[in-house]
Design an enzyme around this catalytic site. Structure first.
Site, mmCIF file in Angstrom:
data_model
loop_
_atom_site.group_PDB
_atom_site.id
_atom_site.type_symbol
_atom_site.label_atom_id
_atom_site.label_comp_id
_atom_site.label_asym_id
_atom_site.label_seq_id
_atom_site.Cartn_x
_atom_site.Cartn_y
_atom_site.Cartn_z
ATOM 1 N N TYR A 1 0.853 -1.234 0.107
ATOM 2 C CA TYR A 1 0.091 -0.125 -0.150
ATOM 3 C C TYR A 1 1.007 1.155 -0.125
ATOM 4 C CZ TYR A 1 -3.117 3.574 1.832
ATOM 5 O OH TYR A 1 -3.678 4.807 2.113
ATOM 6 N N GLU B 1 -11.249 5.555 5.116
ATOM 7 C CA GLU B 1 -10.948 6.498 6.144
ATOM 8 C C GLU B 1 -11.799 6.603 7.474
ATOM 9 O OE1 GLU B 1 -7.866 7.258 6.756
ATOM 10 O OE2 GLU B 1 -7.086 7.098 4.662
ATOM 11 N N TRP C 1 -5.395 1.075 10.521
ATOM 12 C CA TRP C 1 -5.231 0.978 9.096
ATOM 13 C C TRP C 1 -4.887 -0.356 8.532
ATOM 14 C CZ3 TRP C 1 -8.047 3.442 5.710
ATOM 15 C CH2 TRP C 1 -7.599 3.451 4.001
#
Length: 194
Positions: A25, A47, A55
């Site tokens: 990522y 988000e 995350w």
């Protein structure tokens, strides 16, 4: 703080080094300017879903989110009714927080309104930085803020437009993810690539 991955001798932001999914990522997406409305919507939803979680948890569920939310097709998500909300709340492959799910649907509807007013969500969100990414010069991840005056302002403006389940920290993370700000540390190999 600069670190080196075990797989390659390149400097990366140290936050991504604990998992190969994080590294992928970081290397391929984080901080790279995004301009496609459905991708911007995807990151806004992810988000928001991440609030209170890591995350990495969200990245591991990302494909499931894409399936559950019709690949973040904005008009389709905006059309979700109670039966779809009920299905999403029961879907163990995603985050089953009802408030976050309802916010995602609401925010799809807000984006449709933004598209009518501004031509695209991209036009709206990127106008806050005059369509030019902010390139910060942090040398350590400890210097990177959780929010800024600009994220405060964008959050306030988006709330006025009717967006839900967003805060200044969520908006700043969103800005980082979509490349509105480049918060790769200066020694990271991606710093000058994005």
């Amino acid at each position: 703080m600069e670190s080196k991955s075990k797989s390659a001798l390149v400097n990366r932001c140290s936050w991504c080094l604990k998992d190969s999914l994080y590294i992928k990522y970081h290397d391929e997406e984080w901080g790279k300017p995004l301009h496609e409305d459905s991708k911007l919507f995807e990151f806004l939803v992810l988000e928001s879903m991440q609030a209170g979680l890591s995350w990495l948890t969200i990245l591991k569920k990302r494909e499931s989110f894409r399936i559950a939310f019709n690949n973040f097709d904005i008009p389709i998500v905006a059309s979700y009714k109670q039966d779809k909300i009920d299905l999403l709340v029961q879907n163990k492959a995603i985050i089953r927080n009802k408030l976050k799910i309802k916010a995602a649907i609401n925010n799809a509807r807000m984006i449709l309104q933004i598209q009518e007013e501004y031509g695209s969500f991209n036009n709206y969100i990127w106008h806050f930085v005059n369509n030019t990414p902010i390139k910060n010069t942090y040398q350590s991840i400890n210097e990177i803020p959780a929010s800024t005056e600009l994220s405060d302002y964008i959050c306030k403006e988006m709330k006025k437009k009717g967006f839900k389940f967003i805060g200044t920290t969520i908006i700043y993370s969103f800005m980082q993810a979509i490349g509105m700000v480049n918060d790769h540390i200066t020694s990271c190999f991606r710093y000058n690539q994005v």
